[in-house]
Design a protein around this motif. Structure first.
Motif, short mmCIF file in Angstrom:
data_model
loop_
_atom_site.label_atom_id
_atom_site.label_comp_id
_atom_site.label_asym_id
_atom_site.label_seq_id
_atom_site.Cartn_x
_atom_site.Cartn_y
_atom_site.Cartn_z
N LEU A 109 0.82 -1.21 0.00
CA LEU A 109 0.00 0.00 0.00
C LEU A 109 0.86 1.26 0.00
O LEU A 109 0.49 2.27 -0.61
CB LEU A 109 -0.95 -0.02 1.19
N ASP A 110 2.01 1.21 0.66
CA ASP A 110 2.92 2.37 0.61
C ASP A 110 3.38 2.62 -0.82
O ASP A 110 3.46 3.77 -1.28
CB ASP A 110 4.13 2.12 1.52
N GLN A 112 1.80 1.78 -3.60
CA GLN A 112 0.68 2.27 -4.39
C GLN A 112 0.29 3.70 -4.02
O GLN A 112 -0.16 4.47 -4.87
CB GLN A 112 -0.53 1.33 -4.22
N ARG A 113 0.50 4.07 -2.77
CA ARG A 113 0.23 5.44 -2.34
C ARG A 113 1.17 6.42 -3.06
O ARG A 113 0.77 7.53 -3.44
CB ARG A 113 0.40 5.55 -0.83
N HIS A 116 -0.08 6.64 -6.69
CA HIS A 116 -1.40 7.27 -6.86
C HIS A 116 -1.69 8.19 -5.68
O HIS A 116 -2.54 7.90 -4.83
CB HIS A 116 -2.49 6.20 -6.95
N PRO A 117 -0.98 9.32 -5.58
CA PRO A 117 -1.15 10.21 -4.44
C PRO A 117 -2.60 10.69 -4.30
O PRO A 117 -3.22 11.12 -5.27
CB PRO A 117 -0.23 11.39 -4.77
N GLN A 121 -7.38 6.09 0.91
CA GLN A 121 -7.01 6.19 2.32
C GLN A 121 -7.20 4.82 2.95
O GLN A 121 -8.26 4.20 2.81
CB GLN A 121 -7.89 7.21 3.06
N ASP A 122 -6.17 4.32 3.61
CA ASP A 122 -6.30 3.06 4.33
C ASP A 122 -6.35 3.32 5.83
O ASP A 122 -5.96 4.38 6.30
CB ASP A 122 -5.16 2.11 3.97
N THR A 125 -2.89 4.08 8.01
CA THR A 125 -2.25 5.39 8.01
C THR A 125 -3.22 6.51 8.35
O THR A 125 -2.85 7.69 8.31
CB THR A 125 -1.63 5.68 6.63
N VAL A 154 -9.52 -0.11 2.57
CA VAL A 154 -9.10 1.02 1.74
C VAL A 154 -10.35 1.73 1.23
O VAL A 154 -11.24 1.10 0.65
CB VAL A 154 -8.25 0.53 0.55
N TRP A 156 -11.56 4.10 -1.54
CA TRP A 156 -11.05 4.58 -2.82
C TRP A 156 -11.57 5.98 -3.11
O TRP A 156 -12.76 6.26 -3.00
CB TRP A 156 -11.43 3.63 -3.94
#
Length: 281
Positions: A109-110, A112-113, A116-117, A121-122, A125, A154, A156
């Motif tokens: 997920l880090d 992919q974050r 795709h800024p 939101q997961d 974090t 997550v 989306w």
């Protein structure tokens, strides 16, 4: 209805519980009827173990349950005469895990974050206030929702093109993204159907191989593997969206009412079918 096992396995949010306020009062009469008939009601949810334990206490439910979209099944100690194979002791329960721990998905997920800024939101974090805002839960219940053992929710917020890229990366990493009513759930190769297949086998083994009649109830795509598997499946109407598509045609109940009222409607229809069949035979 003798010489057979009757089981109910149900989704929670949007099915037994109202989608907006998480109440279940409309389902109370049907729950009481199932209790009187000694038909177990097994929860199978995206919710965490602490969340489900709280709800079980509130409803007086003492049966096994499935957490985090099929990531693990929990069986109360002593529920079956013999301890099911492949389980480990976890407090007052025996646990059968079907997925690796939650920490497995942090690096994915880090990555992919960074690609795709701002697209998602997961929970891992997010701070407490952000989880409250995403779930609509009060703070104390939102904290329970974040006590996850196997999966990462997550929310989306990006485009469909970004989502396709994200889902491809998740699959390539050996994970699965299950779409529920509010969130994508990132976890291992597990689902409610496989967890229920294993758990209901334990009931059959404990009963010496008796015939099984089970009803599954759900409203979301993450319920589909479970809904496809059971003797009867109930699609609970949801506000503002169509029911998920099923491959099966036979044995499907579709509620007209929403949420817990629809849940009760489907349970009554199922019981009516069972008793009608028993009378005919």
């Amino acid at each position: 209805m003798a010489n057979a096992i009757y089981l109910v396995v149900t989704d929670l949010d949007g099915s037994l519980l109202d989608h907006h306020d998480y109440t279940w009062e409309a389902a109370r009469p049907a729950l009481q009827l199932l209790e009187e008939l000694r038909i177990p009601v097994v929860f199978a949810s995206s919710k965490t173990r602490p969340e489900i334990l709280e709800l079980r206490s509130e409803l007086g439910n003492e049966h096994p349950f499935i957490v985090e979209n099929g990531a693990a099944a929990y069986i109360p100690d002593g529920y079956f005469v013999d301890t099911p194979r492949g389980c480990e002791r976890h407090g007052a329960f025996w646990r059968r895990a079907f997925a690796p721990p939650r920490q497995r998905w942090g690096a994915l997920l880090d990555e992919q974050r960074a690609r795709h800024p701002g697209a998602f939101q997961d929970f891992a974090t997010a701070d407490a206030d952000e989880i409250v805002a995403m779930t609509g839960l009060p703070p104390e219940k939102a904290a329970l929702a974040n006590e996850r053992e196997f999966s990462e929710p997550v929310q989306w917020r990006g485009s469909e093109a970004q989502l396709r890229s994200f889902l491809a990366a998740v699959r390539d990493a050996g994970a699965r993204a299950l779409r529920g009513g509010r969130f994508l759930s990132i976890a291992g190769d597990c689902d409610k159907g496989e967890a229920w297949r294993w758990l209901r086998d334990q009931y059959v083994l404990a009963a010496g191989g008796a015939s099984l009649y089970d009803l599954s109830l759900g409203d979301g795509n993450n319920d589909v593997p479970m809904l496809e598997l059971t003797h009867r499946a109930a699609l609970i109407a949801a506000p503002g969206r169509a029911a998920p598509d099923l491959c099966r045609v036979e044995g499907v109940i579709r509620s007209e009412a929403l949420g817990p009222a629809g849940w009760a409607e489907a349970v009554r229809q199922w019981l009516g079918e069972l008793y009608a069949g028993a009378a005919a035979s």
